[in-house]
Design a protein around this motif. Structure first.
Motif, short mmCIF file in Angstrom:
data_model
loop_
_atom_site.label_atom_id
_atom_site.label_comp_id
_atom_site.label_asym_id
_atom_site.label_seq_id
_atom_site.Cartn_x
_atom_site.Cartn_y
_atom_site.Cartn_z
N PHE A 277 -3.25 -9.83 -3.67
CA PHE A 277 -2.44 -9.23 -2.61
C PHE A 277 -1.41 -8.27 -3.19
O PHE A 277 -1.26 -7.13 -2.73
N ARG A 278 -0.70 -8.72 -4.23
CA ARG A 278 0.30 -7.86 -4.86
C ARG A 278 -0.33 -6.59 -5.43
O ARG A 278 0.21 -5.49 -5.28
N GLN A 279 -1.48 -6.75 -6.07
CA GLN A 279 -2.13 -5.60 -6.68
C GLN A 279 -2.55 -4.56 -5.65
O GLN A 279 -2.41 -3.35 -5.87
N GLU A 280 -3.05 -5.02 -4.51
CA GLU A 280 -3.50 -4.09 -3.47
C GLU A 280 -2.32 -3.41 -2.78
O GLU A 280 -2.34 -2.20 -2.54
N VAL A 281 -1.29 -4.16 -2.47
CA VAL A 281 -0.13 -3.59 -1.77
C VAL A 281 0.61 -2.60 -2.66
O VAL A 281 1.12 -1.58 -2.18
N THR A 282 0.68 -2.89 -3.96
CA THR A 282 1.49 -2.05 -4.85
C THR A 282 0.73 -0.89 -5.47
O THR A 282 1.30 -0.15 -6.28
N ASN A 288 -3.48 5.17 1.72
CA ASN A 288 -4.16 5.63 2.92
C ASN A 288 -5.32 4.71 3.28
O ASN A 288 -6.21 5.08 4.04
N THR A 289 -5.29 3.49 2.72
CA THR A 289 -6.33 2.50 3.00
C THR A 289 -5.68 1.21 3.50
O THR A 289 -4.46 1.05 3.48
N LEU A 575 3.64 11.37 2.12
CA LEU A 575 3.85 9.92 2.08
C LEU A 575 3.47 9.28 3.42
O LEU A 575 3.94 9.70 4.47
N ASN A 576 2.62 8.28 3.36
CA ASN A 576 2.24 7.51 4.54
C ASN A 576 3.17 6.32 4.67
O ASN A 576 2.87 5.21 4.21
N LEU A 577 4.32 6.52 5.29
CA LEU A 577 5.36 5.51 5.33
C LEU A 577 4.95 4.26 6.10
O LEU A 577 5.63 3.23 6.02
N THR A 578 3.86 4.31 6.86
CA THR A 578 3.42 3.13 7.60
C THR A 578 2.74 2.11 6.70
O THR A 578 2.57 0.95 7.09
N HIS A 579 2.34 2.51 5.50
CA HIS A 579 1.68 1.60 4.57
C HIS A 579 2.71 0.65 3.96
O HIS A 579 3.81 1.06 3.59
#
Length: 593
Positions: A277-282, A288-289, A575-579
């Protein structure tokens, strides 16, 4: 001190807006003997009493130095002095200048009169009568027994040892313990683990009944219902213990509003899932995924979903989490139930343990702010050009504030400023690192120098941060934690306690200069109106993930319509600030209200 035959003294209680200092057991200041004052359960009810509530079996150490005892005899007591070296007479009186709620219409005077005598066993015992006054008129009175016992061998300057049982023993005890005992065991283990890492004396853990009652008091003040969740990962199972508020918990013998849920889950599998989870979020290349979504939902299913029926039935607004190893550095706000993020449903706070959290409430909407930061490169750190705008904006946005930048941001400058004036919020826009290993590897960057975390407690103590009124919040807007490392997690989780502040807001990973400026601008905008500091952070994060905060060329458009101009060398257009990469890093540790 001469031999005691009888006891008499005047005790002066000094109040500072109901902000008692850190317990002397944590920061001893007086050598010599200690006394233990024990009072019965008092219930103040009916009539026109200023306070409706109770004190249960109050027992506090009073440390003696010559002819003065110092300590606390209740939640609202900050200091008492016995100023008669002979301690003669038949009793003594305790009076405070103000009590009750901060509302001027609720302010009165309490007088405690202790009458008794010294017994042959060396214990001073008798009856204490508590009288409430308002505008000089007595409005209610109650009484009960008390004892004052001398601890001849006690020395408050002797560091209290940290009892940290090994993990195998802890798990064995936890498995077989009833719910209340198991939760108390975890609370003590968390407290001792962080105290040992910080090299500080551990505070005495509260009982679950005290925690439940404290939560109820906070709910009454903020109108936001909190709940505490202990997240315990055993070798082959996961235990969730949920503590809900109850105002009469300490005097009601009925069962507590505590729920324990046990799930079959392998600790190593949970740790791997948290790491995924940490690896994907960071991962900044995946903003954009939704690559994080699978692990976010699985963790939500484990950590939150089992509690949801109770949380919803009790209309909980704030979720406080005390998490086990390897779960303290996951971005809880980004957990997902398949429809929405966790932060869209609850304000969230991470606490090291309840014992290490100063839960006293204070409204921050009119407090003072000190903003400092570094925008240029110093000691080979990368420059943070948006910090110049951040410090300037906060200084202008907050009515009672001061701002200092770059060369003016030194350890001596911060110390002198906080010694001269008490600030409610200290905002440091600078690099901060929570590294693996010993605390001297972690630091907060100042101009030309670093404040190592093993020196933080000494520095803040010398700067007077632990004096009343307490500094409410320390914000580190550009910090980074060694995600998944137990020692780094302990340092981050215990930062508020170590610094002597109530709350720390910091980022688990370094986001980006532009995104940090964006979230901090929105956070302080929300802080002006939100009922609690955790709710202000929640609203800022929700505004970003829902697209209510936008970047247009060199302008940040906040949710209230105001704009912040970026420096000429920065652009946020891509920047996609919603991510969640951009908003979920920011975590509130400690006092949430």
């Amino acid at each position: 001190m001469s031999k005691l035959n009888s006891l008499s003294a005047t005790i002066i209680l000094i109040f500072a807006g109901f902000e008692p200092p850190i317990a002397l057991a944590q920061t001893p200041q007086y050598k010599g003997n200690a006394w233990i004052l024990t009072r019965p359960n008092f219930a103040y009810t009916g009539g026109r009493c200023v306070v409706n509530g109770s004190f249960e079996d109050i027992q506090r150490p009073l440390y003696q130095n010559g002819n003065i005892l110092r300590g606390g005899i209740g939640q609202n007591v900050s200091q008492l002095n016995i100023q008669d070296s002979n301690i003669q007479g038949e009793g003594f009186t305790v009076s405070d200048r103000s009590s009750g709620e901060p509302d001027p219409n609720q302010v009165g005077t309490i007088t405690d009169t202790f009458n008794g005598s010294l017994r042959s066993d060396g214990v001073f015992a008798g009856t204490v009568t508590t009288t409430y006054y308002r505008s000089g008129d007595r409005i209610c009175q109650t009484s009960g027994a008390f004892t004052l016992v001398r601890q001849s061998a006690a020395d408050p300057n002797q560091t209290r040892s940290v009892t940290l049982i090994d993990r195998s023993t802890f798990e064995t005890r936890f498995r077989s313990a009833p719910t209340e005992q198991a939760a108390s065991l975890f609370e003590a283990q968390q407290t001792n683990a962080i105290a040992k890492h910080l090299d500080v004396p551990p505070p005495k853990p509260p009982t679950l009944r005290e925690i439940s009652q404290d939560l109820a008091k906070i709910e009454q003040k903020t109108q936001e219902k909190p709940a505490l969740s202990y997240v315990v990962t055993l070798k082959d199972r996961l235990d969730l213990v949920l503590v809900l508020p109850r105002k009469d918990a300490t005097k009601n013998s009925d069962s507590l509003p505590v729920r324990r849920i046990t799930l079959r889950a392998n600790a190593e599998d949970i740790q791997k899932l948290a790491q995924e989870f940490r690896q994907e979020v960071t991962n900044s290349r995946k903003t954009n995924t939704t690559s994080y979504l699978s692990s976010a939902q699985k963790l939500h299913e484990l950590l939150i979903a089992p509690l949801e029926p109770e949380l919803q039935a009790n209309k909980v607004k704030t979720l406080i989490i005390s998490a086990d190893n390897h779960l303290r550095s996951i971005p809880l706000a980004a957990l997902h139930d398949g429809k929405q993020f966790l932060i869209e449903k609850y304000s969230i706070a991470l606490i090291p343990s309840f014992a290490m959290t100063d839960t006293r409430y204070k409204d921050l909407r009119k407090t003072t702010l000190l903003a400092m930061g570094i925008s240029k490169s110093t000691q080979e750190q990368i420059p943070l050009p948006a910090v110049a705008v951040e410090v300037s904006e906060l200084s202008q946005q907050w009515s009672q504030s001061k701002g200092f930048l770059d060369e003016e941001f030194t350890l001596n400058k911060l110390k002198s400023l906080t010694q001269e004036q008490r600030y409610g919020i200290i905002h440091l826009a600078t690099h901060a690192e929570f590294q693996k290993g010993e605390r001297d590897k972690s630091f907060i960057q100042f101009w030309g120098e670093k404040l190592r975390l093993d020196k933080l407690r000494q520095y803040t103590s010398e700067s007077g941060w632990n004096k009343n009124p307490t500094i409410e919040m320390l914000v580190l807007s550009a910090c980074r934690t060694a995600l998944g490392d137990e020692q780094a997690e302990l340092g981050f989780a215990g930062l508020a306690f170590q610094a002597g502040v109530k709350t720390v807001v910091g980022s688990l990973w370094y986001v980006s200069d532009t995104a940090s400026l964006t979230l901090m601008s929105e956070f302080y905008s929300q802080l002006k109106n939100a009922p609690t500091r955790s709710e202000a952070l929640r609203q800022a994060q929700v505004a970003m993930l829902q697209g209510k905060v936008e970047l247009k060329e060199r302008q940040i458009k906040l949710s209230n319509g105001q704009s912040v101009t970026l420096p000429s060398n920065l652009s946020g257009a891509k920047l996609n600030l919603t991510h969640p990469y951009y908003w979920s890093a920011y975590t509130l540790v400690g006092n949430w209200n």
